[in-house]
Every structure is written in structure tokens, then in C-alpha cells.
Design an enzyme around this catalytic site. Sequence first.
Site, PDB file in Angstrom:
ATOM      1  N   ASP A 103       0.838  -1.195   0.000  1.00  0.00           N
ATOM      2  CA  ASP A 103       0.000   0.000   0.000  1.00  0.00           C
ATOM      3  C   ASP A 103       0.876   1.249   0.000  1.00  0.00           C
ATOM      4  OD1 ASP A 103      -2.154  -1.677   0.220  1.00  0.00           O
ATOM      5  OD2 ASP A 103      -2.343  -1.437   2.395  1.00  0.00           O
TER       6      ASP A 103
HETATM    7  N1  URA Z   1      -1.259  -5.763   4.063  1.00  0.00           N
HETATM    8  C1  URA Z   1      -1.706  -4.489   4.042  1.00  0.00           C
HETATM    9  O1  URA Z   1      -2.717  -4.171   4.650  1.00  0.00           O
HETATM   10  N2  URA Z   1      -1.004  -3.593   3.324  1.00  0.00           N
HETATM   11  C2  URA Z   1       0.132  -3.900   2.641  1.00  0.00           C
HETATM   12  O2  URA Z   1       0.736  -3.041   2.014  1.00  0.00           O
HETATM   13  C3  URA Z   1       0.563  -5.232   2.687  1.00  0.00           C
HETATM   14  C4  URA Z   1      -0.139  -6.151   3.408  1.00  0.00           C
END
Ligand code: URA
Length: 244
Positions: A103
Site C-alpha cells: 500500500d
Molecule cells: N497488508 C496491508 O494491509 N497492506 C500492505 O501493504 C501489505 C499487506
Amino acid sequence: MRLDKFLIKTLQLTKQQRKRLLADHQILIDGHQALSLRQNIDSELQKITVRGQQIISPTEKYYMMYKPEGVICAVKDDQKQTVIDLLRAEDQIEGLYPIGRLDRYTSGLLLLTNNGPLGYRLLHPDHHVEKQYRVKVNGDINEETVALFARGVIIDQDTLCKPAKLIILRHSPTESEALVTLSEGKYHQVKKMFLSAGVKVIELVRLTFGEFSLDQMLKPGEYRELNQAERQLIKQYLSDDIYI
Ligand code: URA
């Protein structure tokens, strides 16, 4: 790169010639007969011979990046900075893409390559590639949370996650820190799993991806080419029998 693309690029072979060579067992990969023209190979990591002659094309690149917060895992974006934008101009070679997504506000280990299907293989559910994250949350977690994660958390109302390993590093009513290891990669999975346990993720850093570990020498935003030992790890994902 797929074997057929490699043969076109290096030897300019026609489809008929490629099929004939394969049928005649004239293509060897590390001494073993090629199984399929769709097989993924890397001539820097593997010895590719055609009719007894080694063929070399050093074009595959692999980078490890410490993705910083605020940058998106995409190749191109009109508004937001991407992980590709962080690379030096000379490293922004064609076809380079991040393997998997973190993310925007997650940081940590990210692999990048121009080796076409490799990313799909590494992310293929059959591979069960484990990922470990260091997580900071805005509340308390305890042995019940550990047990919940071990059973499998339900997210998105009815989606059961695979069992995950949770190690609590410190905890208090206002902030806790833990290591969580998953073997799947659902959208926003870590954040959703902790929300199911009643707390919100306030910091998320990926520490490992399969057998790759975030290089302690890298600072957020920095990257380097995979070293020899890491490139050897890639090899196992090139030769197995999932063809995409
Ligand atoms: N889980 C999440 O919530 N975000 C990420 O970037 C990776 C795993």
C-alpha cells in the site's frame, strides 16, 4: 524471460524451429531437457544450451528496494510518485515492474524485475510465499489475538484468511508492536486482519518476502541489485512447472 522469447531474441528462431529443437531434446537448461517453450528462464542464472552451444543474453535485472511510505507500487502514474520514479535514470530500463504491491503508506522490502512472468510466479498462490511484516497498532493485542490469527481471521465479512503467525513484541492499551507472517496476499490484508481484532494499523513495514530479507543497510527510498546469493534464490522460481 520465457524460453520461446529468449530463443527469438538470441537466435531469431521461427516457431517451427523452436518446436523442432524442443521435440528433438536439443535445448538444455542446466543440463536438463527443456520441458516447455513457455518455461521461464534466465541465462545469467542458468546455463542454456541449444544444440550443445551455450546461449547468453544478460538482460534480466533484479533489484531490492526499501520502499518508503507515500510512494505507490506502480510503473507509471500521472499524479503520484511511483517506485520506478525512485530509480536512477540509467536503472529505469524497459519492462521493469514491482513484484507484488505494498500500500502507499506501507514501507519495506520490495523486489523489482524486468523478468516478465517471474512476479506472477512469486505471487502465485501455489507457491505460498511467506511475507513477514513489523506492525504497529493503536491499541492492545494479546494471546487471544495470537490465537485468532492462528485459527484464521475473517475479513470482508466472510473471507477466511489462512492461519497467520503473530509474535507480540510489546503491548499496552494505547500502542502495540508485533511481527506477523502471512502466506497469502489479499488486498489490505494485514490492516483488515488487525481491524478484525479491534485495532488499527498505524505503521506497517515488510521485512521479508519468501527467502528474501530487507537489507539492513538500505534506508527508505534506497535500492540495490540482488547479490549472487539472492539471484540463486530466484532460480527455484524459474524452473518449476507453473506456466503462466
Ligand atoms: N497488508 C496491508 O494491509 N497492506 C500492505 O501493504 C501489505 C499487506
